[in-house]
Design an enzyme around this catalytic site. Structure first.
Site, mmCIF file in Angstrom:
data_model
loop_
_atom_site.group_PDB
_atom_site.id
_atom_site.type_symbol
_atom_site.label_atom_id
_atom_site.label_comp_id
_atom_site.label_asym_id
_atom_site.label_seq_id
_atom_site.Cartn_x
_atom_site.Cartn_y
_atom_site.Cartn_z
ATOM 1 N N ASP A 140 26.765 4.414 92.415
ATOM 2 C CA ASP A 140 25.822 5.401 91.863
ATOM 3 C C ASP A 140 26.614 6.667 91.486
ATOM 4 O OD1 ASP A 140 23.272 6.295 91.204
ATOM 5 O OD2 ASP A 140 22.782 6.975 93.225
ATOM 6 N N HIS A 141 26.000 7.560 90.712
ATOM 7 C CA HIS A 141 26.638 8.807 90.230
ATOM 8 C C HIS A 141 28.060 9.057 90.739
ATOM 9 C CE1 HIS A 141 22.793 10.358 88.778
ATOM 10 N NE2 HIS A 141 22.274 9.785 89.864
ATOM 11 N N HIS A 174 15.712 13.790 91.485
ATOM 12 C CA HIS A 174 16.220 13.276 92.763
ATOM 13 C C HIS A 174 15.578 14.061 93.913
ATOM 14 C CE1 HIS A 174 19.898 12.146 90.213
ATOM 15 N NE2 HIS A 174 19.387 10.996 90.629
ATOM 16 N N GLY A 175 15.234 13.390 94.991
ATOM 17 C CA GLY A 175 14.630 14.066 96.149
ATOM 18 C C GLY A 175 13.110 14.023 96.065
ATOM 19 N N HIS A 225 16.041 7.202 87.441
ATOM 20 C CA HIS A 225 16.500 7.873 88.665
ATOM 21 C C HIS A 225 15.332 8.644 89.281
ATOM 22 C CE1 HIS A 225 20.985 7.373 88.465
ATOM 23 N NE2 HIS A 225 20.569 6.774 87.367
ATOM 24 N N GLY A 226 15.482 8.976 90.561
ATOM 25 C CA GLY A 226 14.455 9.786 91.221
ATOM 26 C C GLY A 226 13.186 9.009 91.525
ATOM 27 N N ASN A 267 15.878 3.534 90.850
ATOM 28 C CA ASN A 267 16.677 3.981 91.998
ATOM 29 C C ASN A 267 15.811 4.621 93.082
ATOM 30 O OD1 ASN A 267 18.813 3.369 90.347
ATOM 31 N ND2 ASN A 267 19.672 5.419 90.318
ATOM 32 N N THR A 293 16.038 8.794 98.621
ATOM 33 C CA THR A 293 15.456 9.727 99.609
ATOM 34 C C THR A 293 14.458 9.030 100.547
ATOM 35 O OG1 THR A 293 15.728 11.485 98.001
ATOM 36 C CG2 THR A 293 14.222 11.930 99.814
HETATM 37 P P1 13P Z 1 15.558 9.539 94.995
HETATM 38 O O1 13P Z 1 16.458 10.128 96.030
HETATM 39 O O2 13P Z 1 14.593 10.525 94.433
HETATM 40 O O3 13P Z 1 14.910 8.290 95.445
HETATM 41 O O4 13P Z 1 16.492 9.157 93.736
HETATM 42 C C1 13P Z 1 17.502 8.217 93.923
HETATM 43 C C2 13P Z 1 18.405 8.156 92.755
HETATM 44 O O5 13P Z 1 18.014 8.307 91.623
HETATM 45 C C3 13P Z 1 19.820 7.836 93.039
HETATM 46 O O6 13P Z 1 20.631 7.946 91.917
#
Ligand code: 13P
Length: 295
Positions: A82-83, A180-181, A208-209, A230, A233
């Protein structure tokens, strides 16, 4: 079975309008739990790693967990990075056995992002692994990266087309309003943008997120081309809370295997819920049969 390349898997998902769940693994237990959840649903799954997690455990350990869990399983499993901003680390992952790598150079201007992403495309080709790259800036906190709402930039569909045409990606990460988060308010996801990007790029989109999005949002995004979703969190919270809650409920139980099993079961049911929600159920063996036929 051996781990699979992410590229044909996400093409299958995009064509059949489902998405493959991608979870950021924490340790061997969470790795095993995601593969087992996928196995019980005959679904593909992506075990992904943040750069921070790799630095904590090492490439060697992580690849050995995913390889072990995947080899004992009949479903398609991808090990994805990932990233990552560090090209040396990206190459080390491809070399160590990851079957997909990600470059996140989204903080740089378009041409510089493209140039760095092309270097990673060469690595992906050299090792015959999948590749994800990002254009636009996704809000929130991921690993050690923080993007404030004011700095987030939604992805322009025409730029996305130029970017994807130059890179031949397995997955395209872009900013469409998710973060994200945990979300503070109701997220405003730009579904028209998802559809426009997908129709111009014809590339599986990585959404993402995923934590905190509604079922309706997932369904609408997947219908418009999100082929990888993805989740990180949500797993972090279940991982910690299941352990703590077990001890609160049974304060005299100090048998570690019962405690980690409570955690394992909680994580596994979280994974199964998302895999099913994204339409992954019963896609595993059909995908494997299709790549066998094509070979
Ligand atoms: P979340 O932490 O919001 O689930 O997002 C995860 C993510 O996109 C990892 O790249």
């Amino acid at each position: 079975m051996p781990m699979v390349n992410m590229k044909p898997l996400l093409r299958d998902a995009m064509e059949k309008h489902y998405a493959v769940a991608a979870f950021n693994l924490v340790d061997y237990g969470t790795t095993k739990a995601m593969v087992q959840a996928a196995e019980e649903l005959n679904a593909p799954v992506i075990c992904q790693t943040s750069a921070k997690t790799i630095k904590y455990w090492s490439h060697k350990e992580i690849v050995s967990w995913v390889r072990t869990a995947a080899e004992d399983s009949p479903v398609p499993v991808v090990l994805h990075l990932d990233h990552c901003k560090d090209i040396e680390m990206i190459e080390a992952c491809a070399k160590a056995g990851w079957t997909s790598i990600m470059i996140d150079a989204s903080e740089y201007p378009f041409e510089q992002n493209l140039e760095m992403s092309k270097r990673v495309r060469d690595i992906a080709e050299k090792y015959n692994v999948g590749m994800e790259a990002e254009l636009g800036q996704i809000m929130g906190v991921e690993d050690d990266m923080v993007v404030d709402e004011a700095d987030s930039v939604l992805t322009d569909p025409e730029d996305a087309k130029r970017f994807c045409e130059a890179l031949d990606l397995s997955a395209f990460a872009c900013a469409v309003g998710t973060a994200h988060g945990f979300y503070k308010g109701e997220p405003v996801v730009d579904f028209d943008r998802i559809a426009a990007i997908n129709s111009l790029t014809k590339t599986p989109m990585a959404l993402h997120g995923g934590t905190g999005l509604s079922d309706e949002t997932f369904a609408k995004a997947i219908a418009r081309g999100a082929a990888k979703v993805n989740i990180s969190t949500n797993l972090k919270h279940v991982f910690v809370e299941s352990f703590v809650n077990y001890h609160k409920e049974k304060p005299t139980d100090f048998e570690p295997l019962r405690v980690i099993d409570a955690q394992y079961q909680a994580c596994k049911s979280l994974f199964a819920g998302f895999i099913e929600k994204f339409g992954g159920k019963d896609r595993g063996s059909a995908f494997l049969a299709s790549i066998k036929e094509a070979a």
